[in-house]
Design an enzyme around this catalytic site. Structure first.
Site, PDB file in Angstrom:
ATOM      1  N   ASP A 262      60.961  37.127  44.822  1.00  0.00           N
ATOM      2  CA  ASP A 262      62.471  37.731  45.629  1.00  0.00           C
ATOM      3  C   ASP A 262      63.678  37.294  45.720  1.00  0.00           C
ATOM      4  OD1 ASP A 262      63.308  34.885  46.525  1.00  0.00           O
ATOM      5  OD2 ASP A 262      61.445  34.532  47.642  1.00  0.00           O
ATOM      6  N   TYR A 263      64.200  37.573  46.227  1.00  0.00           N
ATOM      7  CA  TYR A 263      65.700  37.867  46.368  1.00  0.00           C
ATOM      8  C   TYR A 263      66.321  36.494  45.940  1.00  0.00           C
ATOM      9  CZ  TYR A 263      70.489  39.798  47.119  1.00  0.00           C
ATOM     10  OH  TYR A 263      72.097  40.266  46.672  1.00  0.00           O
TER      11      TYR A 263
END
Length: 232
Positions: free
Chosen positions: A100-101
């Site tokens: 994820d980011y």
């Protein structure tokens, strides 16, 4: 490799469309009209409508993804993607799975769809190891629910391996090895025991590691590493 798979891998058309080209007599192998199910090798000469077909070799990279990048080829919100870290002439390459980011670490980038499927499909249970940093003190006993499985989003996580690698009054670092990879799973697992993850970094897929690769850097996988990933 079967002729339809060979043609599809070379970008001629889908396998079904390639089957029609073969049935229509538009495909030849070494000067002879191909038949459905024919096996071809790299040394064979394949033509479609008189044009030679060249099977491009797959490409394989390992990337040390930093925070602040999404695992996608494009982003409609204009955020930076992992493609921004790769060379401009790399071609149609894709990230295998997701970080994820706010997460970082080991990411495989490849054109090999079969390998990507193998590494990401839950049924194959490919182990992936993460370094997880938690604020404050955590004990081995605190990790028992994580190891046994906790309920998040209405399902029970699978059993996993987890052990403390560093601890002090300010933070605790844990290595966690999973064989599944649901969305933000590790963050949710630790949230279920009242702990917030402040750093999440994937450090291994199987036994393949970053091996000192700098944050944001990439390199091509060796033939031995590609063979290993296909074997796990």
């Amino acid at each position: 490799m079967r002729i339809n798979k060979y043609l599809a891998a070379a970008g001629v058309a889908s396998r079904r469309e390639c089957d029609k080209l073969i049935s229509d007599g538009k495909v030849t192998v070494n000067g002879v009209k191909a038949t459905l199910g024919l096996e071809v090798k790299e040394v064979d000469e394949v033509f479609v409508n008189g044009n030679k077909v060249v099977l491009k070799k797959n490409e394989y990279y390992i990337l040390n993804k930093p925070k602040g990048y999404i695992c996608s080829v494009l982003d409609d919100k204009g955020r930076k993607t992992v493609m921004d870290l790769m060379p401009q002439n790399v071609g149609r390459i894709y990230p295998v799975g997701r970080l994820d980011y706010d997460s970082e670490g080991l990411l495989i980038m490849t054109t090999d769809g079969a390998l990507a499927q193998k590494l990401t499909h839950p049924s194959n249970e490919v182990p992936k190891t993460y370094l997880v940093k938690i604020e404050g003190i955590l004990t081995e006993a605190d990790l028992n629910p994580i190891r046994s499985g906790v309920e998040i989003d209405g399902y029970m996580t699978k059993k996993c391996k987890a052990h403390i690698v560093e601890t002090n009054k300010a933070y605790t670092k844990v290595h966690v090895t999973l064989t599944e990879g649901k969305n933000r799973e590790i963050r949710k697992m630790f949230a279920s025991i009242g702990k917030e993850v402040t750093l999440l970094k994937r450090i291994k897929i199987g036994e393949l590691s970053l091996r000192g690769l700098d944050r944001g850097a990439y390199r091509k996988l060796t033939l031995q590493e590609v063979a290993y990933l296909n074997s796990i």
